[in-house]
Every structure is written in structure tokens, then in C-alpha cells.
Design a protein around this motif. Sequence first.
Motif, short mmCIF file in Angstrom:
data_model
loop_
_atom_site.label_atom_id
_atom_site.label_comp_id
_atom_site.label_asym_id
_atom_site.label_seq_id
_atom_site.Cartn_x
_atom_site.Cartn_y
_atom_site.Cartn_z
N MET A 109 0.86 -1.21 0.00
CA MET A 109 0.00 0.00 0.00
C MET A 109 0.89 1.25 0.00
O MET A 109 1.06 1.90 1.04
CB MET A 109 -0.88 -0.03 1.25
CG MET A 109 -2.11 0.84 1.15
SD MET A 109 -3.27 0.29 -0.11
CE MET A 109 -3.74 -1.34 0.52
N PRO A 110 1.54 1.56 -1.13
CA PRO A 110 2.53 2.63 -1.12
C PRO A 110 1.89 4.01 -1.00
O PRO A 110 0.74 4.19 -1.36
CB PRO A 110 3.22 2.49 -2.47
CG PRO A 110 2.17 1.91 -3.36
CD PRO A 110 1.32 1.04 -2.48
N GLN A 111 2.65 4.97 -0.49
CA GLN A 111 2.15 6.34 -0.40
C GLN A 111 2.12 6.94 -1.80
O GLN A 111 2.56 6.35 -2.77
CB GLN A 111 3.01 7.17 0.55
CG GLN A 111 4.41 7.49 0.03
CD GLN A 111 5.14 8.43 0.97
OE1 GLN A 111 5.81 7.98 1.88
NE2 GLN A 111 5.02 9.72 0.77
N SER A 112 1.57 8.13 -1.87
CA SER A 112 1.45 8.78 -3.17
C SER A 112 2.84 9.06 -3.74
O SER A 112 3.81 9.24 -3.01
CB SER A 112 0.64 10.05 -3.03
OG SER A 112 1.23 10.92 -2.10
N LYS A 113 2.92 9.09 -5.07
CA LYS A 113 4.20 9.26 -5.77
C LYS A 113 4.24 10.59 -6.52
O LYS A 113 3.23 11.01 -7.07
CB LYS A 113 4.35 8.15 -6.82
CG LYS A 113 4.64 6.77 -6.25
CD LYS A 113 6.14 6.55 -6.13
CE LYS A 113 6.44 5.19 -5.51
NZ LYS A 113 5.68 4.11 -6.15
N PRO A 114 5.43 11.18 -6.61
CA PRO A 114 5.56 12.42 -7.38
C PRO A 114 5.52 12.14 -8.89
O PRO A 114 5.96 11.07 -9.33
CB PRO A 114 6.93 12.95 -6.97
CG PRO A 114 7.71 11.74 -6.58
CD PRO A 114 6.71 10.78 -5.99
N ILE A 115 5.00 13.07 -9.65
CA ILE A 115 4.99 12.97 -11.11
C ILE A 115 6.12 13.84 -11.64
O ILE A 115 6.06 15.07 -11.55
CB ILE A 115 3.65 13.48 -11.70
CG1 ILE A 115 2.44 12.86 -10.98
CG2 ILE A 115 3.60 13.25 -13.22
CD1 ILE A 115 2.21 11.42 -11.25
N GLU A 116 7.14 13.19 -12.20
CA GLU A 116 8.25 13.97 -12.76
C GLU A 116 7.86 14.50 -14.15
O GLU A 116 7.00 13.94 -14.82
CB GLU A 116 9.51 13.09 -12.86
CG GLU A 116 10.05 12.60 -11.51
CD GLU A 116 10.53 13.74 -10.60
OE1 GLU A 116 10.85 14.83 -11.11
OE2 GLU A 116 10.57 13.52 -9.37
N TYR A 117 8.54 15.55 -14.56
CA TYR A 117 8.22 16.19 -15.84
C TYR A 117 8.23 15.18 -16.99
O TYR A 117 7.32 15.18 -17.84
CB TYR A 117 9.25 17.30 -16.11
CG TYR A 117 8.86 18.21 -17.26
CD1 TYR A 117 8.10 19.36 -17.04
CD2 TYR A 117 9.24 17.92 -18.57
CE1 TYR A 117 7.73 20.19 -18.08
CE2 TYR A 117 8.88 18.74 -19.62
CZ TYR A 117 8.12 19.88 -19.37
OH TYR A 117 7.75 20.70 -20.41
N ALA A 157 -6.19 2.32 4.65
CA ALA A 157 -7.46 1.65 4.92
C ALA A 157 -8.52 2.04 3.89
O ALA A 157 -9.33 1.21 3.47
CB ALA A 157 -7.94 2.02 6.33
N ALA A 158 -8.50 3.32 3.48
CA ALA A 158 -9.48 3.77 2.49
C ALA A 158 -9.23 3.08 1.15
O ALA A 158 -10.16 2.68 0.45
CB ALA A 158 -9.43 5.28 2.34
N ARG A 159 -7.97 2.90 0.82
CA ARG A 159 -7.66 2.19 -0.44
C ARG A 159 -8.13 0.75 -0.38
O ARG A 159 -8.72 0.22 -1.33
CB ARG A 159 -6.16 2.26 -0.76
CG ARG A 159 -5.70 3.64 -1.21
CD ARG A 159 -4.37 3.59 -1.97
NE ARG A 159 -3.90 4.92 -2.33
CZ ARG A 159 -4.33 5.60 -3.41
NH1 ARG A 159 -5.22 5.08 -4.23
NH2 ARG A 159 -3.85 6.80 -3.65
N ARG A 160 -7.90 0.11 0.77
CA ARG A 160 -8.40 -1.26 0.91
C ARG A 160 -9.92 -1.33 0.80
O ARG A 160 -10.48 -2.31 0.33
CB ARG A 160 -7.99 -1.84 2.28
CG ARG A 160 -6.57 -2.37 2.34
CD ARG A 160 -6.36 -3.25 3.58
NE ARG A 160 -6.70 -2.55 4.80
CZ ARG A 160 -5.86 -1.79 5.51
NH1 ARG A 160 -4.60 -1.66 5.12
NH2 ARG A 160 -6.26 -1.19 6.60
N ALA A 161 -10.59 -0.26 1.25
CA ALA A 161 -12.06 -0.24 1.22
C ALA A 161 -12.59 0.18 -0.15
O ALA A 161 -13.81 0.28 -0.34
CB ALA A 161 -12.59 0.71 2.30
N GLY A 162 -11.68 0.45 -1.10
CA GLY A 162 -12.14 0.73 -2.46
C GLY A 162 -11.88 2.12 -3.00
O GLY A 162 -12.34 2.46 -4.09
N MET A 163 -11.18 2.95 -2.26
CA MET A 163 -10.90 4.31 -2.75
C MET A 163 -10.02 4.26 -3.99
O MET A 163 -8.92 3.70 -3.96
CB MET A 163 -10.21 5.14 -1.66
CG MET A 163 -9.90 6.57 -2.11
SD MET A 163 -9.12 7.56 -0.80
CE MET A 163 -7.47 6.81 -0.71
#
Lengths: 130, 130, 130, 130, 130, 130
Positions: free
Chosen positions: A1-9, D90-96
Motif C-alpha cells: 500500500m505505497p504512499q502517493s508518488k511524485p509525477i516527474e516532468y 485503509a481507504a484504499r483497501r475499502a475501495g478508494m
Amino acid sequence: MPQSKPIEYADASPEVRAVYDDIKATRQVDDVNNFWKYIAQHPPTLARTWDSLKEVMAPGALDPLVKELLYVAVSVTNNCGYCVASHTAAARRAGMTDEMFGELQAIVGMANETNRLAVGYRVPIDPAFE
Amino acid sequence: MPQSKPIEYADASPEVRAVYDDIKATRQVDDVNNFWKYIAQHPPTLARTWDSLKEVMAPGALDPLVKELLYVAVSVTNNCGYCVASHTAAARRAGMTDEMFGELQAIVGMANETNRLAVGYRVPIDPAFE
Amino acid sequence: MPQSKPIEYADASPEVRAVYDDIKATRQVDDVNNFWKYIAQHPPTLARTWDSLKEVMAPGALDPLVKELLYVAVSVTNNCGYCVASHTAAARRAGMTDEMFGELQAIVGMANETNRLAVGYRVPIDPAFE
Amino acid sequence: MPQSKPIEYADASPEVRAVYDDIKATRQVDDVNNFWKYIAQHPPTLARTWDSLKEVMAPGALDPLVKELLYVAVSVTNNCGYCVASHTAAARRAGMTDEMFGELQAIVGMANETNRLAVGYRVPIDPAFE
Amino acid sequence: MPQSKPIEYADASPEVRAVYDDIKATRQVDDVNNFWKYIAQHPPTLARTWDSLKEVMAPGALDPLVKELLYVAVSVTNNCGYCVASHTAAARRAGMTDEMFGELQAIVGMANETNRLAVGYRVPIDPAFE
Amino acid sequence: MPQSKPIEYADASPEVRAVYDDIKATRQVDDVNNFWKYIAQHPPTLARTWDSLKEVMAPGALDPLVKELLYVAVSVTNNCGYCVASHTAAARRAGMTDEMFGELQAIVGMANETNRLAVGYRVPIDPAFE
């Protein structure tokens, strides 16, 4: 469940690149900072936030340094680490000296103290302030 | 179980009156506002708070109007009704125009928005800001 | 579109009355205060909140007055008007003197000030505190 | 002066293990996350918090995904790093979906902005909202 | 030193009226609520805020009722009285039932409780959430 | 654009050293903690903050342990990581046991929960609390 990722140019869609290009041109920087790369995951939020920020921070009745000082004051009060770091840097670029930085922190500290005293003592608003 | 009560000049101890007199002389006003009358219930807090505030808000590297704008920005972010009312009035006395007031609110609003985006997207601090 | 309404004892369901009765018996009061009458609109929240609060505020390693002082400190920091009023009253009933009240507000104010200085100066945690 | 330590299952008392077992069974996970291991230092808080959370997050008039989105919204507004990370997962697991995540952050950001504008302009509540 | 004043439709500039007209048409209401009348003192903030809010609250991956529930959750956490009143009313118009309202408040309360426990126990983020 | 730097004793001005010496003597420690070294960048803030803190935290109607518990409660509610770490350590030095720590966190959590319920249900203040 990775955290959000940056979008490179290099990986960005044309829509996102257009915003990055405008940020780079407006701020005369070589790359956008992480804030933009992360919110670029939702392109409408990227575009809307940049449009708003550009409008709000443009020179107006308040000069750019004062605007950055206000941004730092809010970020410190909200305890947003990223925001304190990025806007303190922006304020220094806009001309904030060490002495100004010291006075800024002193005011932010005192305002947070007296705000709580006003709440704790349940001070009613003076008629003159209404 | 009554709430806290303001201490009027006529009922104040010499210790409290001395602070009131200094506030009135420094600000050139006829009476102190409710904030001081309520915290006067604890004279050491009254004296210490006034000493600190007088020092922090005195002219320095930042001019008095900028200091009042910063105070409003913190008070709005903390949602302190009394503080917003009293410091908005103080900022107007220090020269804040309607246009400045509008820009101030716009910045405070945007800073609160982008602070949350930075937190929600868990944006790491750019090396350049460290 | 009216705001939420309090549930008076006379109009309450047996489930809600049982909680009201326990609050009245535990606190030795004739009626419950508004907080309970409003959250009674959602009986599970009423029952769960009362159970938790009764457990948390019961005498333990910390005495009841200290617990009420802590409650006031949080309520002031959160700027919750109702909570400041009700828990200041509760603290007075538990033995808070005027002098204690003054010291409490002074600490809450200073803590809010130094919290912001720690954030604004981006102070790293000392190894000794880890 | 070390910081608080997590209580691992192997070192836990029967009372704490019973809560861990219930969390693992309810959530169908192999181990509980750090939040539970840290608050397990005070077993009554562990048991009470889990009982409350299980009740509040159970399916009801609001579906589990909506409940997790609300949890993220509060955690972002409070700037709680741990809470943002754990409840986003948890929200991603629940379908986000990514799109839902983007809209969620956009709303949280705008709500924080307009909340401050309402405070800064001291907007009185419309009679229709009372 | 009067507080800020609302701008009524009859007194509004064409620029402000255009925004009011769009709000009234979009929401199918006869008049705009106080929030818009107060921020209309700074027309660029009025226009920008309305444009942003209309975009963010439009139907998308999240349905309008969920969006209003999220708005209430943030407003309660920020303790913004006006915002709680106006967005609770909006949520009811969008279909929020009494039961949903009760669950919403229960989640917001619990999230605020567990957010503080995570901070107070200094819980480190689990590797699985990174 | 480096972040702020701590001022070590060896590099400090006589004015700053005098404050450090007083902190070390008052607290009977060998070195001051990071908080003081960072705010020492603005010597008037260092001196004023120490003077205030020494006065506020001195023995009075509330005993030193209670004062430290209150400081932790505010720091947790403000989500100040540094402050939670340093004042939890200070509270332990002042005699806080594990059981007290557990009860403290439980109260801070519950107070944050009930604060939000009071706001979300828009509970009016009972006449008895005015």
C-alpha cells in the motif's frame, strides 16, 4: 500500500506539463518543487491550485515579501512541516532577513499565546470592535 | 458558577492599575480593551503578557502594520473570534486598507488549503529547503 | 433547516433515560447538561460517550481535579466555547481556585506559544528525548 | 528517558492479547498495526478505544468506504502523519480509487480555505441555517 | 471601527452580480447565503472561491452527499460555527438522514480522539503504510 | 537555502550565554536542549521566552508535575512532535508514572472527541455555566 508518488516532468501528461512550464516560467526556476509533483496526481487540483496561488501571491496592495511572511505565519500555526520549510525559503528569497525572521516567529508565538488567553478567559468582544 | 469577570480600573489594585496606565499611555487610548480586563484576574499574567506584547509589537525590522497583519493571520487560522475582531481593528488603525484586508484573507485561505494538500499527499521536504 | 434539538428527559426513550439516570446518579445532579441532551439524538453515541467519559474521568493515578484541569487545557487549545465553559465550571466544583485558574491559563498560553516556536524554528528532537 | 515502546503479541498480557486477537479476526490481518501496539501500554485505553472504533466503523447508514474517507479528512485537517498514512491505506483497501483520493484532497483543501474565509470575514450565521 | 459588511445584490457591482447569478442558478436558490455576501467585499476572492467550489463539489467519483459529509467533517474539526451550520444544512438537502448525521459525528469524534493518541504515544508509521 | 541553525554555547554571545547559564542552573542540567539553541538566533525571543517560562512553571498553586502534564496535553492537541517529546520527558522527571501517562493520554483523547461532538451538534451553553 505505497504512499502517493511524485509525477516527474518526463512522465507527465501534456496537461500537467503545461502547468509545470508555467510555474517554472513564473518563478524562474529549473524544476518545480515536490508540492506540485505530488498534487499532480490529480491534474484538476494541480491546475486549479496553481491558478489560485499565482493570483493570490501576485503583487497587489501587499508586497510579495509581506505575502510570504503571512504564508509562513499560517503554516507555523498549522504545524505543517513541509509548508514551513518551503515558505521560509520563499520568504528568504523575497528578502526576509534574520531579524525579520526572528520578529515573525516572536509574533506568531505571542499571537498563539494571547489567542488562547482570550478563549480561556472567555473574553467578550468590545462594542468598539463590532 | 459564573464565568470570569472583567476588572475595571476603579476596582483594580495598584499593581493592575500600573499596567493599565502603561497600556493607555503606549496606545494613547482612554481605556484598555476587554482582553486586559479579563486576564487582570491573574495579575502576573497581565503584567507578563503586556510586557511581552509591547516588546514584540514595537517597531523593528517589520513595520507595525505588517505585525498586525501577521497577528490577524494567526487569529483567523486559530478561529479566535475575539482576536480576529480586535486585531482587524488594530490593523485598520495601523493603515490596512480594504484591498489589503481582501488580499490578507485570500492568502490566509489559500495557505490553509495548500497546508492540507501538503499533508494529505504526504509531500516530503525538497533537499533544497533543508 | 433547523439545527439539532436537545432531547429532554420527558421525551426520551428508555435507552436514553437509562443513560441520563446514570449521569444524574454519578454526578449527583438534578438534570443532565446540554451536551448530553444534544448527542442523545444518536443513542449509541450517547451511551458510548458516557461510558468512556465515566471510565476516563474516574479517580485513578491522577486525581479528579487534575483531570478536569487537563480537560480545560485541551478545550481552550481547541477553542471549543461550550467545552471551556462546562469544564471550567466542573474544575471549580472539583476545587480549582482562582489562583489555580490563573496558572492554568498562563501555562496553556505559554505552551501554545512555545509549540509554535518549536515548529517555526524547525527544532529537531534532542537524542535524550528519543 | 526513552519514548514509549510498542507491546508485541509475544510480550502482551492475556488482556491485551484478547484485544489483539479481536482486531486480527475483525480485520482479517496477521498482526495489528503500530497504533494498537503503542496504546497497549495502557490496557484500559486499548480495550476502550478498540471497542469504540469497532462500533463506530461498522457498516451502518454510511458505508465503510465513506467512513474511511471521513477519517482521512479529519486526519489531514489535524495534520496527523500517522493517521493520514494508516487511514489512506485503509481507504484504499475499502475501495478508494485514485480519482476519489484526488477529489477527497481537493474538498479537504477547499473546506479549510473557506472555513478561514468565514472566520476572517466574521460571517454571521444565516437565519435559514439556525 | 465597524466589522465587515455584506454586499446585497441591489448594491453589488456587475462583476459581483454575475457571480451571485451563477450561484443562484447552479444551486437553484433565490438568494446567496451570507458567506458570499461577505467575501464579495473582495471581488477577486468571491469569483475565485466560487469557481473553485463549483468545480470541487461537482459530481465526480464521489457523490454530492459524500462531498458534503466530508465538508462537515472538516468544519467540525476546525470548529467553524458558520461552516458547520451551513454545510450541515447542505448535507441535509443532499439527503443526509438523522442516522447518517449521528454516524458522521461519531466518526469525527473518534478520529479526533485517535489522532491525539497517535501523537501522544508518538506512534511511528508502519512500513506497510509507507 | 539552509534551515535555521542551533547556537552552541561556545559560539554564543555573552547575552545568549547568560540565558543558557540561567537555564542550566535552574534546571541543574549540563547543557540546554535544542529548543533554546534554535530560538537563540533571535536573542530577545530567547530571553523573553525563558523569563516567561521560568515564571509560569515555577511552583505555585499547581504543583510542578501538574504543570508538566498540562504542557503535554496542549502539545499533543497541537500535534507538536518536539514539544510532546520534550515535555513527556520533563513530566517523567517530575514524577509521572506509566499509569499517569496512560490516563493523561486517555483524557486528552476523550477531550478532543467530546470537543468535536459539542461543535458538531452545535450545543448551546447551559445557563448554569455562564
